[in-house]
Design an enzyme around this catalytic site. Structure first.
Site: not given
Length: 283
Positions: A163, A167, A198
């Site tokens: 991840y 990014k 979220t």
């Protein structure tokens, strides 16, 4: 909190990938409220339809549309970009919010295919949207592209697998494109959100030691909202940022000036203390 002025995007056509939920949906909501013609895309038709219906009452002079598209599929991206340009005949802005991760755990135990899929979704997906959106923007004389990165691109998030590297790839992709496309009037920037409330991080924002550690690392000690990110995206898409390009902007309550979060309490139960420091059992 002061009210946020509305308007200023009248007549602009904007594409938001990953627009069916989370940060993407928050950006789409802000844009339609400010008068834009917004097209959201994502992989799930049902979720997109639900998001479109939710946004319809908030349209203020523009319009809201939805198109199913997987950003790792170049033909689907081409169709989504074309659909976003239909309301006005041109494409003025893009927020590339589609992303995520299947890759997690100590580096010595990462699954190669999950690592590759995570890089593909985040980096290749953003590249494909940028590639085809920028073609239209260059031909029309300008536009603004915003990539959605993460604080994990700049601050280490141990055991987050692909991840953070993915990014970080978005950051460099956007800076490189900004350098190339500036002479054609196309601006390219990226946003690095911190911890945003979220559904993907609901297990953190619900409370506990990991959330406490995040908050301890934030000068403005609260969980972010999709609206926080949407405010920066609105600035970068709008005319107010006409001399801003090649920037990677943190929207994270100041988390990035301290350190990344401590997830050891979560991963210790799965990998053990030795596993977290890279030990792999033989056999």
């Amino acid at each position: 909190m002061a009210s946020v002025p509305r308007g200023g995007l009248e007549g602009l056509a904007v594409l938001v990938t990953g627009g069916g939920s989370g940060i993407g949906l928050g950006c789409a909501r802000r844009f339609v409220r400010d008068g834009a013609h917004v097209t959201i895309c994502g992989r799930g038709e049902a979720r997109l339809d639900e998001a479109r219906r939710a946004l319809e009452p908030e349209v203020a002079g523009g319009s809201i549309h939805a198109v199913v598209a997987d950003v790792t599929d170049e033909d689907a991206v081409i169709r989504a970009v074309a659909a976003a340009a239909e309301p006005t005949g041109r494409l003025d802005g893009v927020v590339a919010s589609a992303g995520g991760s299947e890759s997690i755990g100590p580096t010595t135990q990462l699954d190669v295919e999950a690592f590759r899929r995570t890089l593909d979704l985040n980096v290749t997906g953003t590249m494909l949207v940028l590639k085809h959106a920028a073609r239209r923007m260059v031909a029309a004389g300008g536009g603004s592209f915003v990539g959605i990165s993460s604080i994990a691109a700049s601050n280490t998030h141990r055991w987050f697998g692909a991840y953070g590297p993915a990014k970080a790839g978005i950051d460099m992709l956007c800076m490189q494109a900004a350098d190339e496309l500036g002479p054609s009037g196309v601006r390219v920037n990226a946003i690095r959100p911190g911890l945003v409330d979220t559904e993907l991080v609901g297990f953190v924002t619900a409370g506990g030691p990991v959330l406490d550690d995040y908050l301890a690392c934030m000068p403005i000690s609260r969980v972010g909202t999709p609206e926080d990110i949407a405010g920066m995206a609105r600035y970068l898409i709008g005319p107010e940022s006409g001399w801003v390009t090649g920037q990677v902007l943190n929207v994270d309550g100041g988390n990035s000036i301290r350190r990344g979060p401590d997830y050891s309490g979560v991963f210790r139960d799965v990998f053990g203390d030795d596993g977290l420091r890279g030990v792999v059992a033989e056999g």
